[in-house]
Design a protein around this motif. Structure first.
Motif, PDB file in Angstrom:
ATOM      1  N   SER A 114      26.085  90.218 -25.845  1.00 36.02           N
ATOM      2  CA  SER A 114      24.695  89.840 -26.096  1.00 36.02           C
ATOM      3  C   SER A 114      24.172  88.961 -24.972  1.00 36.02           C
ATOM      4  CB  SER A 114      24.562  89.098 -27.436  1.00 36.02           C
ATOM      5  OG  SER A 114      25.119  87.799 -27.355  1.00 36.02           O
ATOM      6  N   GLN A 115      22.865  88.995 -24.805  1.00 31.93           N
ATOM      7  CA  GLN A 115      22.198  88.128 -23.843  1.00 31.93           C
ATOM      8  C   GLN A 115      20.746  87.955 -24.263  1.00 31.93           C
ATOM      9  OE1 GLN A 115      22.733  90.685 -20.322  1.00 31.93           O
ATOM     10  NE2 GLN A 115      20.520  91.010 -20.309  1.00 31.93           N
ATOM     11  N   GLU A 116      20.186  86.791 -23.928  1.00 33.35           N
ATOM     12  CA  GLU A 116      18.780  86.532 -24.206  1.00 33.35           C
ATOM     13  C   GLU A 116      18.357  85.276 -23.462  1.00 33.35           C
ATOM     14  OE1 GLU A 116      18.019  85.685 -28.303  1.00 33.35           O
ATOM     15  OE2 GLU A 116      19.285  83.908 -28.338  1.00 33.35           O
ATOM     16  N   ASP A 117      17.081  85.200 -23.142  1.00 31.64           N
ATOM     17  CA  ASP A 117      16.500  83.941 -22.724  1.00 31.64           C
ATOM     18  C   ASP A 117      16.300  83.072 -23.960  1.00 31.64           C
ATOM     19  OD1 ASP A 117      16.355  84.820 -20.091  1.00 31.64           O
ATOM     20  OD2 ASP A 117      14.319  85.599 -20.335  1.00 31.64           O
ATOM     21  N   VAL A 118      16.432  81.769 -23.805  1.00 31.49           N
ATOM     22  CA  VAL A 118      16.133  80.885 -24.919  1.00 31.49           C
ATOM     23  C   VAL A 118      14.640  81.007 -25.209  1.00 31.49           C
ATOM     24  CG1 VAL A 118      16.093  78.506 -25.735  1.00 31.49           C
ATOM     25  CG2 VAL A 118      17.982  79.306 -24.296  1.00 31.49           C
ATOM     26  N   PRO A 119      14.250  81.403 -26.429  1.00 30.93           N
ATOM     27  CA  PRO A 119      12.832  81.623 -26.721  1.00 30.93           C
ATOM     28  C   PRO A 119      11.967  80.423 -26.341  1.00 30.93           C
ATOM     29  CG  PRO A 119      14.160  82.454 -28.517  1.00 30.93           C
ATOM     30  CD  PRO A 119      15.106  81.747 -27.590  1.00 30.93           C
ATOM     31  N   GLY A 120      10.992  80.694 -25.484  1.00 29.32           N
ATOM     32  CA  GLY A 120      10.076  79.654 -25.049  1.00 29.32           C
ATOM     33  C   GLY A 120      10.613  78.740 -23.976  1.00 29.32           C
ATOM     34  N   ARG A 121      11.873  78.959 -23.489  1.00 30.30           N
ATOM     35  CA  ARG A 121      12.459  78.046 -22.510  1.00 30.30           C
ATOM     36  C   ARG A 121      13.045  78.776 -21.310  1.00 30.30           C
ATOM     37  NH1 ARG A 121      10.714  73.215 -22.684  1.00 30.30           N
ATOM     38  NH2 ARG A 121      12.605  72.380 -21.705  1.00 30.30           N
ATOM     39  N   ALA A 122      12.660  80.010 -21.050  1.00 28.35           N
ATOM     40  CA  ALA A 122      13.163  80.687 -19.851  1.00 28.35           C
ATOM     41  C   ALA A 122      12.796  79.848 -18.626  1.00 28.35           C
ATOM     42  CB  ALA A 122      12.562  82.083 -19.750  1.00 28.35           C
ATOM     43  N   PRO A 123      13.698  79.776 -17.618  1.00 34.57           N
ATOM     44  CA  PRO A 123      14.891  80.610 -17.400  1.00 34.57           C
ATOM     45  C   PRO A 123      16.166  80.153 -18.105  1.00 34.57           C
ATOM     46  CG  PRO A 123      14.581  79.177 -15.524  1.00 34.57           C
ATOM     47  CD  PRO A 123      13.430  78.917 -16.443  1.00 34.57           C
ATOM     48  N   SER A 124      16.078  79.229 -19.074  1.00 30.77           N
ATOM     49  CA  SER A 124      17.250  78.937 -19.895  1.00 30.77           C
ATOM     50  C   SER A 124      17.673  80.217 -20.607  1.00 30.77           C
ATOM     51  CB  SER A 124      16.925  77.861 -20.921  1.00 30.77           C
ATOM     52  OG  SER A 124      16.619  76.629 -20.300  1.00 30.77           O
ATOM     53  N   ASP A 125      19.003  80.440 -20.718  1.00 29.34           N
ATOM     54  CA  ASP A 125      19.441  81.672 -21.355  1.00 29.34           C
ATOM     55  C   ASP A 125      20.778  81.469 -22.053  1.00 29.34           C
ATOM     56  OD1 ASP A 125      21.402  81.754 -19.365  1.00 29.34           O
ATOM     57  OD2 ASP A 125      20.354  83.230 -18.153  1.00 29.34           O
ATOM     58  N   ARG A 126      21.175  82.482 -22.840  1.00 24.18           N
ATOM     59  CA  ARG A 126      22.443  82.502 -23.560  1.00 24.18           C
ATOM     60  C   ARG A 126      23.078  83.875 -23.366  1.00 24.18           C
ATOM     61  NH1 ARG A 126      18.843  80.992 -28.226  1.00 24.18           N
ATOM     62  NH2 ARG A 126      18.704  78.711 -28.285  1.00 24.18           N
ATOM     63  N   ARG A 127      24.376  83.880 -23.120  1.00 23.27           N
ATOM     64  CA  ARG A 127      25.115  85.140 -22.961  1.00 23.27           C
ATOM     65  C   ARG A 127      26.437  85.021 -23.694  1.00 23.27           C
ATOM     66  NH1 ARG A 127      22.735  88.102 -18.745  1.00 23.27           N
ATOM     67  NH2 ARG A 127      21.180  86.890 -17.604  1.00 23.27           N
ATOM     68  N   ARG A 128      26.824  86.093 -24.392  1.00 27.63           N
ATOM     69  CA  ARG A 128      28.047  86.089 -25.184  1.00 27.63           C
ATOM     70  C   ARG A 128      28.786  87.418 -25.008  1.00 27.63           C
ATOM     71  NH1 ARG A 128      26.000  81.736 -25.810  1.00 27.63           N
ATOM     72  NH2 ARG A 128      25.362  80.679 -27.734  1.00 27.63           N
ATOM     73  N   GLN A 129      30.104  87.329 -24.868  1.00 31.23           N
ATOM     74  CA  GLN A 129      30.975  88.495 -24.955  1.00 31.23           C
ATOM     75  C   GLN A 129      32.145  88.112 -25.851  1.00 31.23           C
ATOM     76  OE1 GLN A 129      30.127  87.454 -21.531  1.00 31.23           O
ATOM     77  NE2 GLN A 129      28.316  88.730 -21.838  1.00 31.23           N
ATOM     78  N   GLY A 130      32.462  88.989 -26.801  1.00 30.87           N
ATOM     79  CA  GLY A 130      33.519  88.655 -27.741  1.00 30.87           C
ATOM     80  C   GLY A 130      34.351  89.858 -28.137  1.00 30.87           C
ATOM     81  N   LEU A 131      35.598  89.587 -28.501  1.00 34.00           N
ATOM     82  CA  LEU A 131      36.508  90.621 -28.981  1.00 34.00           C
ATOM     83  C   LEU A 131      37.404  90.006 -30.044  1.00 34.00           C
ATOM     84  CD1 LEU A 131      37.879  93.434 -28.803  1.00 34.00           C
ATOM     85  CD2 LEU A 131      39.370  92.463 -27.017  1.00 34.00           C
ATOM     86  N   ALA A 132      37.478  90.662 -31.199  1.00 30.64           N
ATOM     87  CA  ALA A 132      38.377  90.236 -32.270  1.00 30.64           C
ATOM     88  C   ALA A 132      39.172  91.451 -32.725  1.00 30.64           C
ATOM     89  CB  ALA A 132      37.587  89.639 -33.433  1.00 30.64           C
ATOM     90  N   LEU A 133      40.492  91.338 -32.711  1.00 23.10           N
ATOM     91  CA  LEU A 133      41.385  92.418 -33.127  1.00 23.10           C
ATOM     92  C   LEU A 133      42.249  91.923 -34.281  1.00 23.10           C
ATOM     93  CD1 LEU A 133      42.603  93.645 -29.615  1.00 23.10           C
ATOM     94  CD2 LEU A 133      40.825  94.684 -31.048  1.00 23.10           C
ATOM     95  N   SER A 134      42.438  92.797 -35.255  1.00 23.66           N
ATOM     96  CA  SER A 134      43.278  92.464 -36.410  1.00 23.66           C
ATOM     97  C   SER A 134      44.125  93.686 -36.751  1.00 23.66           C
ATOM     98  CB  SER A 134      42.412  92.063 -37.609  1.00 23.66           C
ATOM     99  OG  SER A 134      43.199  91.829 -38.750  1.00 23.66           O
ATOM    100  N   ALA A 135      45.440  93.487 -36.841  1.00 27.54           N
ATOM    101  CA  ALA A 135      46.361  94.577 -37.180  1.00 27.54           C
ATOM    102  C   ALA A 135      47.162  94.180 -38.413  1.00 27.54           C
ATOM    103  CB  ALA A 135      47.299  94.872 -36.018  1.00 27.54           C
TER     104      ALA A 135
END
Length: 801
Positions: free
Chosen positions: A254-275
């Protein structure tokens, strides 16, 4: 045994997983029709047999007396893999994900708020901070000197930033927390040390993660686009390879600019595995991996202007002044092994072992109101109001190893039914912290003292009130990671015993006792000389919890409970020796550690009413928490402030969650509280309320199922004014008024969804519909005023295949 159909949605019971107490949801149309025909045939079989033996006359009479049966409608529902969910009620959980709560939530003598996955999805927000801020009785805080490591929560007026747990094990260190791998979030209100150990004075947050299941296959893909460059994609897949082995994967980007505060932004990458692997009918092993990479670029928001007590947020809101080189990064990796072993019908062993590492780092910019001068040096000619920029930074490496084993034993004692849990827990939490060496090569653009002979600061506005050009590149930063400054480690061995006993058909008692033996080590490195000073001590904490419930009628209980908690000296890993923020208090006379643990006691009287066949839960609770031996910290010194404070919080909390009608469901809450400082090293503080404390907070998340396919709803949140300051101490007052106020606010979010078919559903969320400027928390000086997000629009499409 053959593998269950991946479309059937039928949960198969095993010796380790009891059959669901409700009918399965969803399923293939052919299977649903077959089940319906089978049930109809079974119900009509006695009538058919009677008809075969009846005389013609009787048959004729029966035919004349035939009546029209009411029409029965079946509504297809989505499979919910959460084993704690209430079937057909999207916002209500039936049980806790913590198996130490042996009774349903409606029978547990404690206030526990659960945010289900459905509520998370439909809220339109995904990070833990925003989800918890929407809950009554919880406020957000800032860190010492703009500490931006991660999320910080205050529950019922008490610090809880280190009281976040994942599946019952403490998640140490402040970090950014996401919900993509979360099944439900549980918030236990009131002291909770008998369950969770040190800290947990105001309560604890426990995230229940998504686990692999042998019940059925499913695949879910979710994609979202929106304003502010919002892009988010997630995948949730569970696949059964054999009758004994299944794997579940959750992926996020995921990625987005902080609403109303660009160029502030947030980026996320995640992985969860369960066996998950079952060794026969009585044993199973689950291995999990969780990884998150959070890359944010944020400034510290707005600031307060004016002279106390007449302080207000800057208006207009300052532009986003985040610098191009700023960052707030979190890197999380954890491995978890879970074992379930049923010894017999009455004894079950559960074991959980976790190893994790977290790396956090930030360089962020703050702003504060300032006066600049454009006249000749040594004069105040040309003075004008501006905002000057400041730099805040730190890095933190966290390593932790934890193990918890519980034996659940159901037995008869003196003719009474007992549900006993004996537990042992070991943990080793290690946090190393330091700062970055930063060079700001950009040219200064203002003078903030009338005597300065040259520019000495960075400012947002020029003498005409215009925003300076190149604001986001103004400071021209470069940096390198510096040496460590503090090394914090706590090793703990805990033993616990809990028991729930039915005294009569109406009376049930719960008791819990926990002992935590810990070794505390703390090293401080002098940044100039490199000299290292070591501190250490050990102690044992004893805490308990007693509860008594009385069943007035089926589904309706009243209860009373008392619980204790303890905070240790230096329990917060991120603040060094800043005692007022949970850092280590050291006796300056002999450089020793003399402070005793802070102790708190909570009394709660409440009622819970499970209505509409368990689909609606109404709760009400009166509570009082008294904290003694508070380590206040007088400014930043530690002399004379060890265990010098005492405070009290009293309040009432009301809740309603589940199906309000056949079409309307929701989660509603209201908390009204009062806080008071009862003792302090500073006499003027006695009688004042606590800092960062909202007297009133309320929220309502509602969903109306307009048709089988279409629904709409929203969330409204209200929080009263708070006064900034350091935790557990009095709010700052000037002339009888708060010196650093955070204004009250009300926000409104809306959503609408439409299910096109069994596989595809779309949802539109509008967050902060009125585009209100609101503020979540303030630093003690008013220099930083964390701003809530501006209006944002999101379109999400879920595809199940």
């Amino acid at each position: 045994m053959s593998k269950p159909s991946r479309d059937a949605g039928i949960r198969r019971p095993t010796s380790l997983r009891a059959a669901a107490p409700h009918a399965p949801q969803g399923g293939h149309p052919a299977l649903r029709n077959g089940l319906a025909l089978g049930l109809s045939a079974a119900m009509l079989a006695p009538l058919a047999a009677g008809a075969q033996t009846a005389t013609p006359a009787a048959a004729s009479a029966t035919k004349k007396e035939e009546t029209q049966l009411p029409e029965v409608k079946a509504r297809a529902q989505v499979i919910d893999p959460n084993p704690n969910a209430q079937t057909g009620v999207p916002y209500k959980a039936r049980t806790s994900g913590d198996a130490r709560h042996t009774r349903p939530l409606a029978e547990t003598p404690q206030t526990i708020t659960v945010i289900t996955k459905a509520a998370i999805d439909e809220s339109g927000v995904t990070d833990l901070r925003s989800l918890l801020d929407a809950q009554p009785g919880i406020t957000l805080g800032t860190g010492e000197n703009g500490n931006a490591f991660g999320d910080r929560y205050i529950i019922r007026g008490q610090e809880a930033r280190s009281d976040v747990f994942v599946d019952g094990l403490r998640d140490p260190g402040m970090t950014t927390r996401e919900s993509f791998a979360v099944e439900q979030i549980e918030i236990a209100k009131g002291p909770n040390s008998s369950f969770a150990g040190r800290g947990t004075v105001g309560g604890a947050v426990n995230a229940i993660t998504k686990q692999a299941t042998l019940d059925y296959d499913f695949k879910r893909l979710s994609g979202s686009v929106g304003s502010d460059g919002h892009l988010r994609g997630s995948l949730d897949v569970n696949h059964i390879f054999t009758d004994q082995f299944a794997v579940r994967a959750n992926v996020l980007s995921s990625q987005e600019d902080v609403p109303g505060r660009a160029p502030s932004d947030r980026r996320r990458q995640g992985l969860a595995l369960s066996a998950l692997y079952e060794f026969g009918k009585d044993r199973e092993l689950t291995l999990d991996y969780y990884g998150l990479r959070a890359h944010d670029k944020l400034d510290l928001g707005s600031y307060l202007v004016g002279t106390a007590p007449n302080r207000t947020p800057a208006n207009p809101v300052p532009p986003a002044y985040v610098q191009d080189q700023d960052f707030l990064d979190s890197k999380v990796d954890t491995l978890t092994a879970r074992v379930k072993w049923r010894l017999d019908d009455n004894r079950l062993i559960t074991s959980l072992t976790r190893f994790g590492t977290t790396s956090n780092g930030y360089i962020v910019t703050g702003a504060r109101s300032a006066t600049a001068y454009s006249g000749a040096a040594g004069t105040t000619d040309g003075a004008y109001t501006t905002a000057s920029l400041s730099t805040h930074n730190a890095w933190q490496d966290v390593t932790y190893l934890a193990h918890q084993t519980n034996l659940q034993w159901n037995h008869q004692l003196f003719g009474l039914k007992n549900e006993s849990i004996l537990g042992v827990e070991l943990s080793d939490h290690h946090v190393v912290k330091g700062t970055y060496s930063i060079t700001n090569s950009g040219a200064f653009n203002c003078r903030t003292t009338g005597t300065a002979t040259a520019n000495n600061a960075y400012c947002i506005y020029d003498a005409s009130g215009a925003v300076v050009s190149g604001l986001n590149r103004l400071m021209g930063r470069s940096y390198t990671q510096g040496a460590w400054a503090t090394d914090w480690q706590v090793k703990t061995l805990a033993l616990s015993a809990m028991n729930t006993v039915d005294l009569t058909d109406r009376w049930t008692a719960f008791g819990g006792l926990r002992a935590d033996r810990f070794d505390y080590d703390f090293s401080v490195r002098n940044a100039t000389t490199g000299a290292v000073t070591d501190y250490g001590y050990n102690d044992t904490l004893w805490n308990g919890h007693l509860g008594l419930t009385y069943k007035l009628q089926p589904g309706l209980i009243v209860y009373g409970s008392v619980a204790s908690a303890a905070d240790i000296n230096g329990g917060e890993s991120d603040v060094g020796t800043n005692s007022g923020y949970g850092g280590l208090i050291i006796n300056p006379a002999n450089n020793s550690i003399d402070a005793a643990p802070e102790k708190s006691t909570n009394f709660e009287l409440g009622t819970k009413w499970d209505l509409m066949d368990g689909k609606l839960l109404a709760t009400a609770a009166l509570f009082q928490t008294t904290k003694r031996g508070v380590m206040e910290g007088s400014g930043y010194t530690s002399s004379g402030t060890a265990n010098s404070g005492k405070n009290r919080v009293q309040g009432v909390e009301l809740g309603l969650v589940g199906a309000l009608t056949d079409k309307l469901s929701g989660q509603l809450g209201l908390t009204v509280m009062k806080s008071k400082v009862l003792a302090s090293a500073t006499a003027a503080n006695v009688g004042l309320p606590l800092s960062n404390f909202a007297d009133r907070s309320a929220s309502a998340q509602l969903k109306y199922q307009f048709t089988d396919a279409a629904a709409f709803g929203g969330t409204v949140k209200y929080e009263s004014q708070r006064c900034a300051g350091q935790p557990d101490t009095a709010a700052g007052y000037t002339s009888g008024q708060c010196s650093q106020p955070v204004p009250s606010y009300t926000t409104l979010d809306l959503f609408a969804s439409y299910r096109f078919n069994r596989a595809v559903e779309a949802r539109v969320n509008v967050l902060n519909v009125t585009d209100k400027d609101y503020y979540l928390a303030a630093y003690r000086s008013g220099s930083f005023l964390y701003k809530g997000d501006s209006r944002a629009v999101r379109l999400t499409v879920d595809y199940k295949f």
